[in-house]
Design an enzyme around this catalytic site. Sequence first.
Site, PDB file in Angstrom:
ATOM      1  NE  ARG A  46      -2.529   0.966   3.536  1.00 15.58           N
ATOM      2  CZ  ARG A  46      -1.857   1.731   4.402  1.00 15.58           C
ATOM      3  NH1 ARG A  46      -1.468   2.946   4.076  1.00 15.58           N
ATOM      4  NH2 ARG A  46      -1.555   1.269   5.596  1.00 15.58           N
ATOM      5  CE1 TYR A 100     -12.520  11.209 -17.521  1.00 21.20           C
ATOM      6  CE2 TYR A 100     -11.503  11.611 -15.391  1.00 21.20           C
ATOM      7  CZ  TYR A 100     -12.259  10.811 -16.227  1.00 21.20           C
ATOM      8  OH  TYR A 100     -12.744   9.624 -15.777  1.00 21.20           O
ATOM      9  CG  ASP A 172      -4.968  14.696 -16.958  1.00 23.19           C
ATOM     10  OD1 ASP A 172      -4.233  14.001 -17.688  1.00 23.19           O
ATOM     11  OD2 ASP A 172      -6.081  14.316 -16.553  1.00 23.19           O
ATOM     12  CE  LYS A 197      -8.556   6.957 -20.368  1.00 23.97           C
ATOM     13  NZ  LYS A 197      -8.759   6.797 -18.958  1.00 23.97           N
TER      14      LYS A 197
END
Length: 381
Positions: A46, A100, A172, A197
């Site tokens: 984690r 987005y 971004d 992506k």
Amino acid sequence: MRFSTKLVHAGAPRPRIGGAVTMPVFQSATFELDGTPGYHDVKYSRLSNTPNHDVLAARLASLEGTESALVAGSGMAAISAALLGVLKQGDHIIAHDCLYGGTLSLVTRDLAELGIETTFVDANRSEAFAAAVRPTTRVFYVESLTNPLLEVLALDAVVAFSRERGLVSVIDSTMASPVNLRPAELGLDLVLHSATKYLNGHSDITAGVVAGSKDLVARAKHKLDHFGGSLDPHACFLLERGIKTLEVRVERQNRSALALAEHLSRHASVAEVFYPGLASHPGHARFKAWFSGGGGMLSFRPRGGLAAAERFVAAVRLATSAPSFGGPETLVTRPAITSHAGMSAEERARLRVTDDLIRVSVGLEAIEDLLEDFEQAMIEP
Ligand code: PLP
């Protein structure tokens, strides 16, 4: 190392682990204590510090040309950790007015609930920036190419304004990928990606990236560790495998999308095409100055309005009607009912996301097959 070599080798351990030519998967949640005292130093998946995380962090920093980087469980985990790393209650964000949808929701709903306000500006118009800034402004947030109209924002002006006012500039850069743009070279402070992506490129995992200075990445990592958005080691392995072929994939997508955009812009059944590589695109001059390719996404409006657009999306055979982009498969959507469905019709009209707009994410198929598919889908029944 040149960029192409870094994609394959940067950050990989030498000597190789057990002689393995590819990085093995360390599918272990926890690791034997080696005497390190701090919570953030113990090895625990984690905390994004297994050998698989470390290789990716080093490779991505090297690719983006930043001091540091981290990977996260999704693009949204990266975006939320990066923003929460620099913002606190009472702070203010300036953001481009076409983001987005997930990010738009994050800033207007979730961050607003935490007492962090956002003012939207058209980041193409630097004369609008000064009116938006407040004494509490900390962040200027933009995207490298906007979705779905592929705007190329005034990134030079965003950097200059952020430096002058002491703001953290955040981009971004999912749509460009580090093959087509390395925003840190233009002076942006934090570079974010949905690695779901292009970086991974195979439509089979979700992942995210934060790259920037040691301090800013450490702040994002602190939030990521506590909010629990780490990337699983097996997904790290897949992402590293995907990154090795990033350049060959994106270069192909650049070529195919440009060829398709040029074809559509000459087509009698097409009213308008949006692709930054076309000389007719409003952002073309900036695109040529900063980008090495336009990426795989383009959008267009067929003649005949919504009915023609619906017919086209239903008629394509090779292309699949599905959201997302950057994978090997060509995908088509109508943003008005997918990525921008959460907006009011007026808001969509203001952003020129019309009902008849079709977004195409060009994959890795032969361009001839794509052109044939688009041609048959364009023919009226
Ligand atoms: N940024 C952009 C530009 C995106 O298109 C997306 C997803 O579609 C995201 C961020 C969010 O990434 P993820 O779905 O990996 O959380």
